[in-house]
Enzyme design. Structure first.
Site: not given
Length: 859
Positions: A330-331
């Site tokens: 995930d960013k």
């Protein structure tokens, strides 16, 4: 002034209900009266009283009686063989053998019971860190409390992603969607309205609402079901694979021992003595404590990872993590700080920037503790401006609609609605979209090019039509360690792919800042979970640096494609809709702050944000893998060494080179030393780990054959050259097998020369200690003919000389069996003090072989 809930003492039958009321279906007003409901919640004193009355809100695990658990170690095929050996020893009057084999039997039971108990305690301690919390109202204040402390009559708040902590009746509010598939098998979420019952263990998929707890613990719907399956256990593929190694050794031992027995019978040897010897030899060759070793080793691994702030919820995930070669991260919160700040908004001509921020703030909720809501509310010049408005209805964000909405009444009595969410969603609502879409899109693109995430904001006019107001830019800076961590992961053979729901431009900007490539795919072009992609699309997914505008179903699909192309995939997630992808991944990782549903689906739960903790966990899992690999090779080598030597000596020379009691003592001292390999220094490799059975069995077989050759060399010298006589010769061979067997540990623990990795101090002490004991036993003749110091020294010199020869042969075997591989060790050795500081005594750690896994063939 806080009004405490009245003190009521409901009947405990069926939870908090008496026999004349069904709290699940009775009118809500009647349930509220029965439970003493008050809008401000229970008082702390009343909650404490009810907790004592009803007990904790948890499903008590069925605990096996400790005595029965201990006795179980004396029941099974391997214990039966030891017990038969004890009986046969007594029957033929070999009392020293009788007592020592009996001691082996009891010691194995005591050590096995102690180790498994310690492992269980360690696992329980880790599980406690993953305990579910609940938002509960006590003394007119919302607090976060452990779900186990909930009691009938508590007022709780259920939000998107929450696991419902207890059976409850919904209070006033909008309908919610609840996933009850784990309880009822329903494939689709069920809609629940105010007054309806929701059950413990179900997951809130959409919406937010208050609820009144009416049943906890074993009185819940889930609790009654759980009791029916509390004793059901499954065996993982990891355990099955490890037991295959045990079965291989058992079959080998039984086959060779059968040959010995048949030969002895044909020669007319005493049946009882032959059977007793055969049983003792079989017991010594078989890895007796393998099941216990498995659980203890995994518990040790879990404790190691816990020190790195990674809690393992499924112990066999350690092996999966060691083999991960693609990590979809995930960013937000993993590559970035998840610390959003509000920039200068874009607004259309007739709206001021302050109005855009105000509308966005009215569509936010402070008590949700959401990072986006916090950033928007923090952008207000003066938070007191909100006091002029009353929010009469609030619709929280959900992944389907991608926006929040609030109905607001101003002090002058006017009512309007505000909303904030994905710009494209807000534009689709707006009546003025046609006029302002070009400028709004330009603003969003400009923000994205600078790395800002955009939120569209709209407000209804007098006619109730939505009017687009502007765009709120939010910036989430990259984590300071992101670039270095991604580079480290790449050097370890792990490809990091960014996964984000943000726009393509934002994803590319972030990828540049953290050192990833700019080959970012728009997930909107990908298929769903059931679609089989073409070879070209599958390759584009495999080579992509990341994915933008990702929905939960895209995550699942990305994992599926990568797995079909032979990758071992790790996936991070935090939301309720990430749960399927976390389950699908070879190693699902719930990031810090993840919802209860994501944590429940994940194999590993992170306690701190960032990618670095994942990389550290991969390093530790690879080190654990190396220790288990060393144990597997040592165990196979030693079984082959003892069995081949004994079998050939009996068949060819018609001579029993060891007595039964010597074999027992050999096994006891071997097990005593090998325990310490769990503390050994190892280097993790710069590539994902995978089980290479051909290599391990090949190296083990080479060393297992060299050992008997060395033993027969000494046998020839003692028997034919120095004419020692059979009693002295047996003692000589006992010491040779003991010393040479322990030195084998230093051969199997390294791929390079034995000195290439410094052994841990505890391993050296353990080997020298057991061999000192073995030497004194042989020199002074405990249960055997005394050998004397001169011959003992000769055995040591001979064993050390063959050890050096064996090390050269091992290196040659590696070059032949694995010519293209070079040992690429990347990290400094793990300090054994790191392990010792965790509170595990030496007797609680015993590594074991790792499992076979997918198509990867790295060693």
């Amino acid at each position: 002034m806080t009004t405490a809930a009245p003190h009521v003492t409901p009947s405990p039958a069926g939870s908090a209900a008496g026999p004349d009321i069904d709290l699940k279906s009775a009118p809500l007003a009647q349930v509220e009266t029965h439970l003493g409901y008050a809008p401000d919640g229970l008082s702390t004193a009343e909650a404490t009283h009810r907790l004592a009355q009803y007990g904790p809100n948890e499903i008590a695990e069925h605990k096996t009686n400790p005595l029965l658990k201990f006795l179980s170690y004396f029941w099974g095929p391997i214990p039966w063989m030891i017990e038969i050996a004890v009986v046969l020893s007594g029957a033929v009057g070999h009392w020293p053998d009788f007592f020592i084999i009996l001691l082996l039997l009891v010691a194995n039971g005591v050590v096995g019971y102690t180790e498994e108990r310690q492992a269980g305690n360690a696992i329980e301690a880790l599980k406690a860190k993953l305990a579910i919390n609940a938002r509960v109202k006590r003394d007119d204040a919302w607090i976060t409390a452990p779900a186990r402390e909930l009691v009938p009559g508590d007022v709780i708040r259920l939000r998107l992603g929450d696991i419902v902590p207890a059976d409850a009746r919904l209070l006033d509010g909008d309908e919610i969607e609840v996933d009850q598939s784990a309880l009822t098998g329903e494939s689709l979420p069920a809609t629940r309205l105010a007054g309806d019952a929701v059950f413990s263990g179900s997951i809130v998929r959409q919406g937010e609402i208050g609820a009144l707890v009416y049943a906890t613990g074993t009185h819940t719907y889930f609790g009654k079901t759980a009791e029916l399956v509390a004793d059901a256990h499954t065996v993982s593929h990891f355990q099955r694979a490890v037991l295959k190694i045990g079965n291989y050794l058992i079959i080998l031992a039984v086959a060779l021992v059968t040959v010995i027995v048949v030969t002895a019978i044909l020669r007319g040897d005493a049946i009882l003595t032959t059977l007793q010897f055969a049983l003792v030899l079989t017991v010594a060759a078989i890895p007796v404590a393998m099941p216990t070793v498995l659980s203890v080793t995994m518990a040790v691994g879990a404790r190691l990872l816990a020190k790195k702030q990674a809690i393992v919820s499924r112990l066999v995930a350690i092996e999966e993590l060691a083999g991960v070669d693609v990590l979809c991260a995930d960013k937000t919160g993993t590559l970035t700080q998840n610390s959003l700040t509000l920039g200068v908004p874009f607004s259309i001509e007739s709206v001021t920037s302050a109005t855009v921020i105000l509308d966005g703030a009215l569509a936010s909720r402070a008590d949700n503790d959401d990072p986006i809501d916090r950033a928007v509310l923090g952008g207000l010049d003066d938070a007191k401006v909100l006091q002029a408005y009353t929010v009469t209805h609030f619709q929280p964000f959900d992944p389907v609609h991608k926006r929040t909405e609030a109905t607001v009444t101003a002090t002058d009595g006017t009512t309007f609605k505000v909303t904030k969410g994905a710009p494209q969603v807000i534009l689709a609502l707006a009546a003025n979209a046609t006029q302002i879409t070009p400028v709004a899109d330009k603003a969003v693109n400009d923000f994205a090019a600078r790395g800002f995430r955009s939120l569209g904001v709209a407000r209804t006019d007098e006619d109730g039509d939505w009017q687009f107001a502007g765009v709120l830019p939010l910036f989430d800076p990259p984590r300071d360690d992101a670039t270095a961590t991604i580079a480290t992961a790449a050097s370890m053979g792990v490809t990091v792919k960014m996964v984000t729901g943000d726009a393509l431009a934002i994803a590319k900007e972030t990828a540049i800042k953290v050192g990833l490539g700019t080959n970012i795919l728009d997930a909107a072009a990908l298929g769903d979970a059931k679609k089989n992609e073409s070879a070209a699309v599958a390759e584009s997914i495999e080579t992509a640096d990341g994915f933008a505008q990702v929905f939960p179903e895209h995550k699942y699909h990305i994992i599926d494609v990568l797995q079909k192309r032979g990758h071992i995939v790790g996936m991070t997630g935090d939301g309720v809709n990430d749960a399927p992808a976390l389950k699908k991944a070879d190693c699902g990782i719930a990031v810090s702050g993840a919802t209860d549903a994501a944590r429940a689906a994940a194999d590993i739960v992170l306690l701190t944000p960032g990618l670095s903790v994942i990389v550290e966990a991969i390093k530790q899992s690879r080190k654990i893998f190396q220790r288990m690999n060393s144990y597997a090779m040592y165990r196979i080598t030693e079984t082959l060494r003892v069995l081949l030597f004994m079998t050939v000596a009996i068949l060819v020379f018609n001579f029993y080179p060891l007595t039964a009691i010597m074999i027992v003592m050999l096994a006891l001292l071997n097990d005593g030393a090998i325990l310490s390999i769990a503390y050994d220094n190892v280097h993790y490799k710069d590539e994902p780990e995978a089980w290479n059975m051909r290599l391990v069995l090949g190296i083990s077989t080479v060393l297992g054959v060299v050992g008997p050759i060395a033993a027969f060399g000494l046998f020839y010298l003692g028997d034919r050259v120095f004419d020692l006589g059979h009693p002295h010769l047996q003692t000589l061979m006992y010491l040779m097998l003991s010393v040479a067997g322990h030195l084998t540990i230093f051969l199997t623990r390294t791929r390079g020369p034995f000195w290439s990795i410094r052994p841990a101090r505890i391993l050296l002490i353990a080997v020298l200690g057991t061999q000192t004991i073995a030497t004194f036993i042989a020199v002074y003749g405990l249960f055997m003919t005394p050998l004397g110091w001169g011959w003992a020294a000769a055995v040591w010199v001979y064993a050390l000389a063959w050890f050096l020869v064996s090390d050269r042969i091992k290196l040659l075997a590696y070059r032949i069996l694995d010519p293209e591989k070079k040992s690429r060790m990347a990290a400094p050795a793990l300090d054994p003090d790191d392990l010792g500081s965790m509170g595990f005594p030496a007797a609680s750690l015993r590594p074991i072989a790792i499992a076979t896994r997918g198509p990867k063939t790295h060693d």
